[in-house]
Design an enzyme around this catalytic site. Structure first.
Site, PDB file in Angstrom:
ATOM      1  N   GLU A  14     166.400  65.118  19.364  1.00 48.65           N
ATOM      2  CA  GLU A  14     165.194  66.098  19.044  1.00 48.65           C
ATOM      3  C   GLU A  14     166.111  67.456  18.285  1.00 48.65           C
ATOM      4  OE1 GLU A  14     164.441  68.113  22.929  1.00 48.65           O
ATOM      5  OE2 GLU A  14     163.123  69.648  21.692  1.00 48.65           O
ATOM      6  N   ASN A  71     160.633  69.586  23.586  1.00 51.96           N
ATOM      7  CA  ASN A  71     160.062  71.047  23.692  1.00 51.96           C
ATOM      8  C   ASN A  71     159.857  71.436  22.230  1.00 51.96           C
ATOM      9  OD1 ASN A  71     160.191  71.175  26.447  1.00 51.96           O
ATOM     10  ND2 ASN A  71     161.952  72.468  26.497  1.00 51.96           N
ATOM     11  N   ASN A 102     154.589  66.435  24.678  1.00 51.97           N
ATOM     12  CA  ASN A 102     155.654  66.360  25.387  1.00 51.97           C
ATOM     13  C   ASN A 102     155.581  67.530  26.396  1.00 51.97           C
ATOM     14  OD1 ASN A 102     158.714  65.899  25.924  1.00 51.97           O
ATOM     15  ND2 ASN A 102     158.574  68.279  25.777  1.00 51.97           N
ATOM     16  N   GLU A 103     155.794  66.903  27.603  1.00 50.80           N
ATOM     17  CA  GLU A 103     156.002  67.877  29.010  1.00 50.80           C
ATOM     18  C   GLU A 103     154.828  68.793  28.702  1.00 50.80           C
ATOM     19  OE1 GLU A 103     159.882  69.111  29.738  1.00 50.80           O
ATOM     20  OE2 GLU A 103     160.504  67.298  30.024  1.00 50.80           O
ATOM     21  N   TYR A 128     165.996  64.581  35.220  1.00 49.11           N
ATOM     22  CA  TYR A 128     167.481  64.946  34.917  1.00 49.11           C
ATOM     23  C   TYR A 128     168.043  65.129  36.423  1.00 49.11           C
ATOM     24  CZ  TYR A 128     165.971  65.536  30.131  1.00 49.11           C
ATOM     25  OH  TYR A 128     165.868  65.500  28.687  1.00 49.11           O
ATOM     26  N   GLU A 156     162.668  60.663  29.074  1.00 45.19           N
ATOM     27  CA  GLU A 156     163.730  61.455  29.277  1.00 45.19           C
ATOM     28  C   GLU A 156     164.691  61.184  30.532  1.00 45.19           C
ATOM     29  OE1 GLU A 156     163.544  65.549  28.076  1.00 45.19           O
ATOM     30  OE2 GLU A 156     161.779  65.236  26.400  1.00 45.19           O
ATOM     31  N   GLN A 215     170.076  63.029  25.703  1.00 50.87           N
ATOM     32  CA  GLN A 215     169.583  62.693  24.343  1.00 50.87           C
ATOM     33  C   GLN A 215     170.885  61.811  23.842  1.00 50.87           C
ATOM     34  OE1 GLN A 215     168.567  66.044  21.985  1.00 50.87           O
ATOM     35  NE2 GLN A 215     166.778  66.555  23.762  1.00 50.87           N
TER      36      GLN A 215
HETATM   37  O1  AHR Z   1     166.044  66.987  26.465  1.00 54.50           O
HETATM   38  C1  AHR Z   1     165.964  68.406  26.636  1.00 54.50           C
HETATM   39  C2  AHR Z   1     164.695  68.931  26.888  1.00 54.50           C
HETATM   40  O2  AHR Z   1     164.319  68.704  28.227  1.00 54.50           O
HETATM   41  C3  AHR Z   1     163.479  68.480  26.243  1.00 54.50           C
HETATM   42  O3  AHR Z   1     163.261  69.354  24.882  1.00 54.50           O
HETATM   43  C4  AHR Z   1     162.374  68.642  27.075  1.00 54.50           C
HETATM   44  O4  AHR Z   1     161.396  67.839  26.729  1.00 54.50           O
HETATM   45  C5  AHR Z   1     162.846  68.564  28.510  1.00 54.50           C
HETATM   46  O5  AHR Z   1     162.658  69.601  29.153  1.00 54.50           O
END
Ligand code: AHR
Length: 504
Positions: free
Chosen positions: A27, A72, A172-173, A244, A292, A351
């Site tokens: 990103e 994002n 994305n999201e 995450y 992700e 990432q």
């Molecule tokens: O990977 C970091 C961020 O986490 C990304 O930009 C977003 O898609 C997610 O919230």
């Protein structure tokens, strides 16, 4: 010492090991692109300014696909800013990460980098501030051979051949209130469906990913997937999932069991997608792109973007230092992804460089492997053939978040042609070693060729540029074979790979 047993049988196949399970994510965020991938002053930089030492590490990591350019970031991105003569490219504010985007790297450079690194590019379009037209323009720019305005511009910019990008993320999201252009499920579902339909009119064989939930803790989780797929089922192939994990409030036991959550997440999305399928009387199934996933200490100060008048280029952001426990969790999350290979058809470790990443760099200087690099690289290199459903008999312990969880989690892959069997296992006990017996009676004679373990008496140990090799997976000297049984000792908080070949 605890004791556990695993029975493996070649008849119980879940599905193929998919290369795309070992994807990652780049990103325009912090130092991922600038001073991570791209560092023109670096001694190993190529003509585009991409670091050769990082390319070597990406190859060693075994990454297959790389999702780009966000995240994002993509929800405010104008892809046209990043093509053409560099001196003419506009400098913009990136609102998502409160940074300045110089646009030195754009789609053409990224695709050249991807070819050099031997990875498949996976492109995201902006469905935050933009829509169908801009997605079509980017697709035309990338994939049409020539003879149209956008494709001829690509050729004029030096890319004679189409970029031939197959996988596209539709935004994305979009479920997240933090996302620029955040939408309700209904609004997003309609936009995703219409964007997908139009993109397929240009190129029918694309593989399209609709945004699923940005986490299973989202209040809209489940309902989001139902509504989005209700709109877009017939025109998309995959739905995304993001997760995450981190150790919170010193609760290591729950953190080590994070894969329990990932298992439930995947199974819930599969159930929802299949319910939509049943209601529509569809035959095709929608699969998951877990695009992700990682350990991310989201509450640490380094995760907060700059503020006020400060709009730096490539600030230090999300540069988590991973310890041994983090690496064990990463290894366990990969076990979960592989176990669901029948429905998880793609995944991206988020990432790749510097930003919550397995690879770290100093601007103009050294690069090194974090602890999390090792379970990823070894799984990507050695998982092959078919994923097998295995039976685990392990003692359980209590966790605050997930109740009772087995101390051992594992998955096996098997290549019928070569007879090669690989077992990936974790010991999630914080204190007890586990004596593990693997029962291989269903196989022709196998012999252990490699047993390596990632562990450290201090599970908080993390690698620095000066000392990145201390915790490399080491030979597991306790691994022994007795007929159809292999015995191996798994230290507390550890990840192990056991590789067996057909005996000659
Ligand atoms: O990977 C970091 C961020 O986490 C990304 O930009 C977003 O898609 C997610 O919230």
């Amino acid at each position: 010492m605890l004791f556990a047993g695993i029975t493996v049988d070649p008849a119980f196949v879940v599905g193929p090991v998919r290369k795309r399970t070992f994807g990652s994510f780049v990103e325009h965020l912090g130092r991922c692109v600038y001073t991570g991938l791209h560092d023109p002053g670096h001694p190993t930089a190529d003509a585009d300014g991409f670091r050769g030492d990082v390319v070597d590490l990406v190859r060693e990591l075994g990454v297959s696909t790389v999702r780009y350019p966000g995240g994002n970031f993509v929800s405010g991105y104008r892809w046209e800013d990043g093509v053409g003569a560099r001196a003419q490219r506009p400098v913009r504010l990136d609102l998502a990460w409160h940074s300045t985007e110089p646009n030195t790297v754009g789609v053409d450079e990224f695709v050249r980098w991807a070819r050099r690194a031997g990875v498949e590019p996976m492109m995201a379009v902006n469905l935050g501030t933009r829509g169908i037209q801009e997605a079509l323009d980017l697709l035309e720019y990338c994939n049409v051979r020539g003879g149209t305005a956008w494709s001829d511009l690509r050729r004029a910019n030096g890319a004679e051949e189409p970029h031939a990008i197959r996988m596209w993320c539709l935004g994305n999201e979009m479920d997240g209130p933090w996302q620029i252009g955040h939408k309700t499920a209904q609004e997003y579902g309609r936009l995703a469906a219409e964007t997908a339909r139009a993109m397929r009119q240009l190129q029918p064989d694309l593989e399209l990913v609709a945004c699923g939930s940005s986490g299973s803790g989202m209040p809209t989780f489940g309902e989001w997937e139902r509504v989005v797929l209700g709109e877009a089922y017939d025109v998309v192939d995959l739905i995304s999932a993001h997760a995450y994990y981190c150790e919170e409030d010193g609760d290591l036991a729950s953190f080590l069991a994070s894969a329990v959550d990932m298992d439930q997440f995947i199974e819930s999305v599969v159930a929802t997608a299949d319910a939509v399928r049943a209601a529509r009387k569809a035959t095709r199934r929608i699969h998951l792109s877990f695009d992700e996933w990682n350990v991310w200490y989201v509450k640490r100060a380094e995760s907060r973007p700059p503020a006020g008048d400060d709009w730096p280029v490539a600030p230090v952001l999300l540069e988590d230092r991973y310890n041994v426990a983090d690496a064990v969790v990463v290894g366990n999350l990969l076990i979960s992804l592989l176990r669901h290979t029948d429905r998880v058809h793609a995944a991206s470790l988020a990432q790749l460089v510097n930003v919550i990443a397995p690879i770290m760099t100093e601007p103009g200087g050294r690069s090194w492997r974090q602890t999390t690099f090792h379970p990823f690289a070894l799984t990507a290199r050695h998982a092959a053939g078919e994923v097998l459903r295995i039976v685990i008999d392990a003692p359980v312990h209590d966790t605050a978040r997930f109740g009772e969880v087995p101390a051992v989690d594992a998955v096996a892959t098997y290549e019928p042609d070569t007879g090669g069997l690989v077992l990936f296992a974790v010991n999630r006990s914080m204190t007890e070693p586990v004596g593990l017996t693997v029962d291989l009676r269903g196989f022709p004679r196998l012999r252990t060729v490699e047993a390596v373990t990632l562990a450290n008496p201090d599970h908080t140990w993390s690698a620095t540029a000066d000392d990145a090799t201390t915790v490399l997976p080491r030979p597991n000297t306790s691994a022994t074979q007795d007929g159809d049984d292999v015995r191996v000792e798994l230290p507390p908080v550890s990840w192990t790979m056991l590789r067996l070949d057909a005996a000659v």
